[in-house]
Design an enzyme around this catalytic site. Structure first.
Site, PDB file in Angstrom:
ATOM      1  CB  THR A 146      41.438  48.908  42.175  1.00  0.00           C
ATOM      2  OG1 THR A 146      40.977  50.071  42.622  1.00  0.00           O
ATOM      3  CG2 THR A 146      43.071  48.700  42.262  1.00  0.00           C
ATOM      4  CG  ASP A 147      38.292  53.133  40.738  1.00  0.00           C
ATOM      5  OD1 ASP A 147      39.003  52.788  41.885  1.00  0.00           O
ATOM      6  OD2 ASP A 147      37.572  53.833  40.620  1.00  0.00           O
ATOM      7  CD  GLU A 148      41.539  52.627  45.442  1.00  0.00           C
ATOM      8  OE1 GLU A 148      42.765  52.962  45.987  1.00  0.00           O
ATOM      9  OE2 GLU A 148      40.516  52.101  46.084  1.00  0.00           O
TER      10      GLU A 148
ATOM     11  CE1 TYR B  27      44.415  47.185  46.658  1.00  0.00           C
ATOM     12  CE2 TYR B  27      43.433  49.410  46.356  1.00  0.00           C
ATOM     13  CZ  TYR B  27      43.561  47.910  46.114  1.00  0.00           C
ATOM     14  OH  TYR B  27      42.323  47.520  45.665  1.00  0.00           O
TER      15      TYR B  27
ATOM     16  CE  LYS C 271      44.211  44.792  42.826  1.00  0.00           C
ATOM     17  NZ  LYS C 271      43.837  43.298  42.684  1.00  0.00           N
TER      18      LYS C 271
END
Ligand code: NAD
Ligand code: TYD
Length: 351
Positions: free
Chosen positions: A132-134, A157, A161
């Site tokens: 993810t870009d997060e 989260y 990741k």
């Protein structure tokens, strides 16, 4: 069968679109969908594939190393597309541990199994980790995440990741495992669990329930239609360069509040309601703890190197998405009542 491809998390939102694409596009490849069927796993997303000869569903938990090792012994797996994860930020704030065990330990179990099975022969093998870009953290009003942006995860989260991304790269550098990673922006489209913003808002508007907007609704996300993400995954799985990272995004930034207003306008039209009816449901609620302000992806590398770009404009994608949720009322009812969890028993256990 030419190849055996393991897709993890294939009963989830994005995974189900990837499984469908791979099963239909590569009839000479055996596609194994491994999924633990957590609350987010819904096999009803894939009923159209039940009779496909090149498709196998395996109910298993990536946290169980023995089961994952045994799967690699049973099948001649040549490629992995790893999507299985706990994926909802709000849940990670409430209960972080499942994120640590599934996203980090589960990923390491898969890396270990692939490494054992492939050692001495990495030729033609590929371990593709979907992220993810997060992991890049939060942007101010300017700038974009590029592949070399330093990691700065800020929720349990995104931290889980980020850890898994680091471990995947570490297995490449240390053991030579042939890996590739993508970091994608927010997806939307059919089959998304209605805890995420867009399906939650559509469902609440439909039943005239409040639409919860966190904080002032000024947070910005970059939205990509899920089928376009699946197309990108197909390209990277087949043509991405080993050891590389590619960012995937929609070139499509919206504040939450303007996105919700757009959804409200579409819903008023589709439900034959007076303009403004749906917007009257907008309800500002307490902000998410540590709420990242802005995510924005620079996806020019995948565009330039692999020729990928989003096929749908947001207006068209949102329209299609709203139509899908309105046309698939039973899918939504079965999710909101928990009925969907019975499908596996009926389909795979009693038979
Ligand atoms: P999702 O929550 O809809 O689906 C996750 C799937 O993983 C479910 O089917 C679930 O049953 C399965 N799963 C969870 N824990 C498992 C375990 N221990 N063992 C086996 N299976 C397990 O998630 P999604 O939105 O489809 O996201 C898929 C992947 O893409 C995730 O890795 C996520 O981090 C990443 N991603 C998502 C988005 C997004 O906007 N949704 C954006 C970028 C990246
Ligand atoms: P979400 O769909 O949970 O994705 P993510 O947190 O991974 O970006 O949320 C998208 C944005 O919408 C995020 O800024 C939080 C916000 N949001 C709301 O304002 N209300 C809601 O009910 C939800 C679920 C999210």
């Amino acid at each position: 069968m030419k190849k055996t491809i393991l897709i993890t998390g294939g009963a989830g939102f994005i995974g189900s679109h990837v499984v469908r694409l791979f099963v239909n596009k590569y009839p000479d490849c055996h596609i194994i969908n491994l999924d633990a069927l957590t609350y987010a796993g819904n096999l009803e997303n894939l009923t159209d594939l039940d009779q496909s000869p090149n498709y196998t569903f395996v109910k298993a938990d990536i946290r169980d190393a023995e089961v994952i090792d045994a799967l690699f012994e049973k099948y001649p797996i040549t490629g992995v597309c790893h999507l299985a994860a706990e994926s909802h930020v709000d849940r990670s704030i409430a209960e972080p541990m499942a994120f640590i065990t599934t996203n980090i330990i589960g990923t390491v179990n898969l890396l270990n199994a692939a490494r054992k099975a492939w050692t001495g022969n990495f030729e033609g093998k590929r371990f593709y980790h979907i992220s993810t870009d997060e992991v890049y953290g939060s942007l101010g009003s300017e700038g974009f995440f590029v592949e070399t942006t330093s990691y700065d995860p800020r929720s349990p989260y995104s931290a889980s990741k980020a850890s898994s991304d680091h471990l995947v790269r570490a297995y490449h550098h240390t053991y030579g495992l042939p890996i590739v990673i993508t970091n994608c922006s927010n997806n939307y489209g059919p089959n998304q669990f209605p805890e995420k913003l867009i399906p939650l808002a559509i469902n609440n508007i439909k039943y005239m329930k409040p639409i919860p907007v966190y904080g002032k609704g000024e947070n910005i996300r970059d939205w990509l239609y899920v089928v376009d993400h699946a197309r990108a995954i197909d390209m990277v799985f087949h043509d991405g360069k080993i050891g590389e990272t590619y960012n995937i995004g929609g070139f499509n930034e919206w504040t939450n509040i303007s996105l919700i207003h757009t959804l409200c306008e579409i819903m008023d039209r589709k439900m034959n309601r007076a303009p403004g009816t749906s917007a009257s449901l907008i309800t500002y609620v307490k902000d998410r703890a540590g709420h990242d302000l802005r995510y924005a992806i620079d996806a020019t590398k995948i565009q330039r190197e692999l020729g990928w770009e989003p096929s749908l404009q947001f207006a068209e994608g949102l329209e299609k998405t709203v139509e899908w949720y309105l046309d698939n009322e039973e899918w939504m009812t079965r999710i909101t009542t928990g009925k969907y969890q019975e499908y596996y028993e009926g389909q795979y256990v009693k038979r």
